[in-house]
Design a protein around this motif. Structure first.
Motif, mmCIF file in Angstrom:
data_model
loop_
_atom_site.group_PDB
_atom_site.id
_atom_site.type_symbol
_atom_site.label_atom_id
_atom_site.label_comp_id
_atom_site.label_asym_id
_atom_site.label_seq_id
_atom_site.Cartn_x
_atom_site.Cartn_y
_atom_site.Cartn_z
ATOM 1 N N ALA A 133 9.507 -0.181 -2.215
ATOM 2 C CA ALA A 133 8.854 1.117 -2.393
ATOM 3 C C ALA A 133 8.809 1.869 -1.069
ATOM 4 C CB ALA A 133 7.440 0.924 -2.936
ATOM 5 N N THR A 134 8.619 1.132 0.022
ATOM 6 C CA THR A 134 8.645 1.745 1.356
ATOM 7 C C THR A 134 10.004 2.374 1.628
ATOM 8 O OG1 THR A 134 7.032 0.154 2.222
ATOM 9 C CG2 THR A 134 8.410 1.305 3.832
ATOM 10 N N MET A 135 11.070 1.660 1.248
ATOM 11 C CA MET A 135 12.419 2.185 1.440
ATOM 12 C C MET A 135 12.697 3.352 0.490
ATOM 13 S SD MET A 135 14.642 -1.285 2.129
ATOM 14 C CE MET A 135 15.893 -0.408 3.035
ATOM 15 N N ALA A 136 12.098 3.288 -0.706
ATOM 16 C CA ALA A 136 12.324 4.345 -1.699
ATOM 17 C C ALA A 136 11.770 5.685 -1.234
ATOM 18 C CB ALA A 136 11.695 3.951 -3.035
ATOM 19 N N LYS B 38 11.439 10.181 -4.403
ATOM 20 C CA LYS B 38 10.857 9.609 -3.184
ATOM 21 C C LYS B 38 9.351 9.435 -3.311
ATOM 22 C CE LYS B 38 14.376 11.089 0.145
ATOM 23 N NZ LYS B 38 14.640 11.819 1.403
ATOM 24 N N LYS B 39 8.746 10.192 -4.197
ATOM 25 C CA LYS B 39 7.313 10.078 -4.446
ATOM 26 C C LYS B 39 7.032 9.237 -5.691
ATOM 27 C CE LYS B 39 3.289 12.976 -5.572
ATOM 28 N NZ LYS B 39 2.831 14.372 -5.802
ATOM 29 N N ASN B 40 7.802 9.450 -6.741
ATOM 30 C CA ASN B 40 7.510 8.817 -8.022
ATOM 31 C C ASN B 40 8.023 7.389 -8.154
ATOM 32 O OD1 ASN B 40 6.032 10.928 -9.145
ATOM 33 N ND2 ASN B 40 7.856 11.980 -9.898
ATOM 34 N N LEU B 41 9.201 7.077 -7.546
ATOM 35 C CA LEU B 41 9.725 5.714 -7.668
ATOM 36 C C LEU B 41 8.819 4.685 -6.986
ATOM 37 C CD1 LEU B 41 11.845 3.788 -8.696
ATOM 38 C CD2 LEU B 41 13.240 4.289 -6.678
ATOM 39 N N PRO B 42 8.340 4.921 -5.764
ATOM 40 C CA PRO B 42 7.405 3.963 -5.162
ATOM 41 C C PRO B 42 6.151 3.751 -6.010
ATOM 42 C CG PRO B 42 8.216 5.470 -3.486
ATOM 43 C CD PRO B 42 8.684 5.999 -4.814
ATOM 44 N N LYS B 43 5.610 4.859 -6.551
ATOM 45 C CA LYS B 43 4.444 4.750 -7.420
ATOM 46 C C LYS B 43 4.758 3.899 -8.646
ATOM 47 C CE LYS B 43 2.062 9.141 -6.391
ATOM 48 N NZ LYS B 43 1.606 10.430 -6.985
ATOM 49 N N ALA B 44 5.923 4.160 -9.242
ATOM 50 C CA ALA B 44 6.315 3.425 -10.446
ATOM 51 C C ALA B 44 6.459 1.937 -10.163
ATOM 52 C CB ALA B 44 7.620 3.995 -11.000
ATOM 53 N N ARG C 201 6.260 -2.212 8.417
ATOM 54 C CA ARG C 201 7.492 -2.612 9.103
ATOM 55 C C ARG C 201 7.606 -4.126 9.280
ATOM 56 N NH1 ARG C 201 9.438 -1.066 15.312
ATOM 57 N NH2 ARG C 201 11.422 -2.215 15.188
ATOM 58 N N PHE C 202 6.490 -4.804 9.547
ATOM 59 C CA PHE C 202 6.563 -6.228 9.869
ATOM 60 C C PHE C 202 5.853 -7.139 8.867
ATOM 61 C CE2 PHE C 202 7.050 -4.225 14.117
ATOM 62 C CZ PHE C 202 8.311 -4.728 14.425
ATOM 63 N N ILE C 203 4.601 -6.813 8.536
ATOM 64 C CA ILE C 203 3.818 -7.746 7.723
ATOM 65 C C ILE C 203 4.385 -7.912 6.315
ATOM 66 C CG2 ILE C 203 1.558 -8.175 6.683
ATOM 67 C CD1 ILE C 203 0.289 -6.862 9.111
ATOM 68 N N MET C 204 4.578 -6.800 5.591
ATOM 69 C CA MET C 204 5.076 -6.900 4.214
ATOM 70 C C MET C 204 6.516 -7.398 4.114
ATOM 71 S SD MET C 204 2.500 -6.423 2.387
ATOM 72 C CE MET C 204 3.166 -6.244 0.729
ATOM 73 N N PRO C 205 7.452 -6.926 4.975
ATOM 74 C CA PRO C 205 8.799 -7.502 4.926
ATOM 75 C C PRO C 205 8.826 -8.998 5.245
ATOM 76 C CG PRO C 205 8.844 -5.397 6.051
ATOM 77 C CD PRO C 205 7.396 -5.748 5.851
ATOM 78 N N THR C 206 7.970 -9.449 6.181
ATOM 79 C CA THR C 206 7.905 -10.873 6.502
ATOM 80 C C THR C 206 7.424 -11.671 5.303
ATOM 81 O OG1 THR C 206 7.462 -10.441 8.853
ATOM 82 C CG2 THR C 206 6.864 -12.616 8.014
ATOM 83 N N LEU C 207 6.369 -11.191 4.658
ATOM 84 C CA LEU C 207 5.882 -11.851 3.447
ATOM 85 C C LEU C 207 6.942 -11.826 2.347
ATOM 86 C CD1 LEU C 207 2.201 -10.506 3.306
ATOM 87 C CD2 LEU C 207 2.961 -12.808 3.952
#
Length: 454
Positions: A64-67, A229-235, A401-407
């Motif tokens: 979603a961050t990338m979206a 860019k707004k709706n796909l992350p939400k979805a 950038r770090f915490i969620m991608p690492t998890l």
């Protein structure tokens, strides 16, 4: 006629895509498999649903961050291309188009036919069932190819319908189970104590992966979502949380109306038996019709992704005959040629699934479960994307950038290890088939100019 795909889906439809593609056959199809894998250990089964659900939510958040930053043609291929490189993006796209999407779509066609046959009382592996599976594949293809707008509305409708039996079981089953003591009884004992906690957990995690899979396919329509860019992350996030909550509460509700032993022994009729225990024979059969519709809704969503498989490569002038597969019909606004080839691949993998899993093995050692191993392969493919997300996206917060991608990486590694422990040597033989198909894909890659890949 060649043209771009139009933006035709809003946020509600996008959420319905995520929920509708994920929720479907898997929660019914794999509930019994999880219990068998854990030896009837209900808390361990709940843990498996929770673990994979958490991994899905974490990975969804990272994507979603990338979206919010990238919008091209096919979400996961876009993210692989932007983060790791064009070659990697191509191979991910090739794998998704030729292996991942058609394998799970073909399995869904069989599962839909399976529950149809359970309702009617027919054999679930015979000619009748496979004929119905083929019909469901073609029907889903026709709906998506002839009218994508109708397909979108069908997706929304089936998403609402499929929540009915799940929520009924979650609420009523839990109330009944707590009042008569069955829930506590099922949670307090294990049928087969010889199965280790570790072995049972890993095997059930891989089984549960199928039930949760499909959410990434929703990103295949990112160029067709309004304000994507707004709706796909939400979805992605809203859909992920809905799915996890519904699955876990359904599983708890199931434990309130059917004993663990009965559910493990009843096989494909387990879900039908559970609903009949609550609503009686007629009512249970009616609710079971909703289950079949649920499966067909998931099949519709998966076919939506399949139809865009080679198109997502062709629009980048990659893969076989880009000039053919990037054509979009001016009337239906669908990549018709890509859709036809997607149906062909689904037919091939349905044939393989039957020969490898439903009858005496046709392919010797090269028989693997297409409902599980391709899914785990995609989790492995996510890892380089998450690594590069941490390396490149310097404008993101530390959390994103770090915490969620690492998890996300930890979750993906866990899935890969679980698959190997659960399937053993079948993983090796699967990887041989995987390698052959990827080598075929590399032949088409070489036809692209070196400048494009720079």
């Amino acid at each position: 006629m060649e043209m771009g795909l139009k933006k035709k889906y809003g946020l509600f439809t996008a959420v319905a895509m995520v929920v509708g593609i994920v929720i479907g056959s898997g929660v019914f199809f794999k509930a019994e498999a999880v219990l068998k894998a854990t030896g009837g250990n209900m808390p361990l089964g709940i843990a498996a649903w929770g673990i994979v659900g958490l991994i899905m939510i974490i990975c969804s958040y990272s994507f979603a961050t990338m979206a919010t930053k990238y919008e091209k043609v096919n979400g996961i291929v876009d993210y692989a291309e932007v983060s790791v490189g064009k070659k990697y993006g191509y191979y991910v796209g090739w794998f998704i188009a030729v292996i991942y999407q058609p394998t799970i779509t073909s399995v869904l066609a069989w599962v839909s036919a399976r529950y149809t046959c359970v309702l009617i009382g027919w054999d679930i592996t015979g000619g009748a069932c496979m004929t119905i599976a083929c019909f469901y594949l073609v029907a889903s293809f026709a709906i998506n190819s002839l009218s994508p707008v109708v397909a979108g509305k069908f997706q929304v409708a089936t998403t609402v319908i499929k929540l009915i039996p799940l929520l009924l079981m979650a609420v009523i089953g839990t109330i009944i189970g707590l009042s008569n003591g069955m829930t506590i009884n099922n949670f307090s004992h294990t049928v087969d104590s010889s199965i280790s906690v570790g072995g049972g957990l890993f095997a059930s995690v891989v089984a549960v992966a199928f039930a949760y899979e499909g959410w990434i396919i929703a990103t295949s329509i990112n160029s067709e979502i309004k304000d994507s860019k707004k709706n796909l992350p939400k979805a992605l996030m809203i859909g992920a949380f809905i799915v996890v909550a519904v699955y876990i509460f359904y599983y708890i509700g199931l434990a309130g109306v059917v004993t663990t032993e009965t559910l493990m022994k009843s096989g494909e009729a387990g879900a039908k038996l559970a609903f009949q225990n609550i609503f009686g024979s007629a009512g249970g059969a009616l609710v079971f019709v909703f289950v079949i519709i649920s499966c067909l809704g998931t099949l519709n969503g998966l076919m939506l992704g399949c139809s865009r498989g080679l198109y997502s490569l062709a629009i980048r002038n990659a893969g076989p005959r880009p000039d053919i597969f990037k054509q979009v019909d001016s009337i239906t606004d669908m990549p018709t040629n890509s859709s036809v080839f997607g149906l062909l691949l689904c037919g091939f993998w349905l044939l393989y699934f039957y020969g490898a899993n439903l009858t005496s093995p046709w392919f010797g050692v090269f028989c693997f479960d297409t409902s599980e191993l391709p899914i785990i392969t995609l989790y492995a493919a996510y890892i380089p994307i998450f690594i590069m997300l941490m390396k490149k996206e310097r404008d993101l917060s530390t959390f994103k950038r770090f915490i969620m991608p690492t998890l996300s990486i930890i979750g993906c590694v866990f899935m890969v290890v679980a698959a190997y422990l659960a399937h053993g040597m079948s993983v090796v033989y699967y990887l041989i088939i995987f390698a052959v198909i990827m080598i075929i894909g590399s032949v088409f890659l070489e036809k692209r100019s070196k400048n494009e890949l720079a």
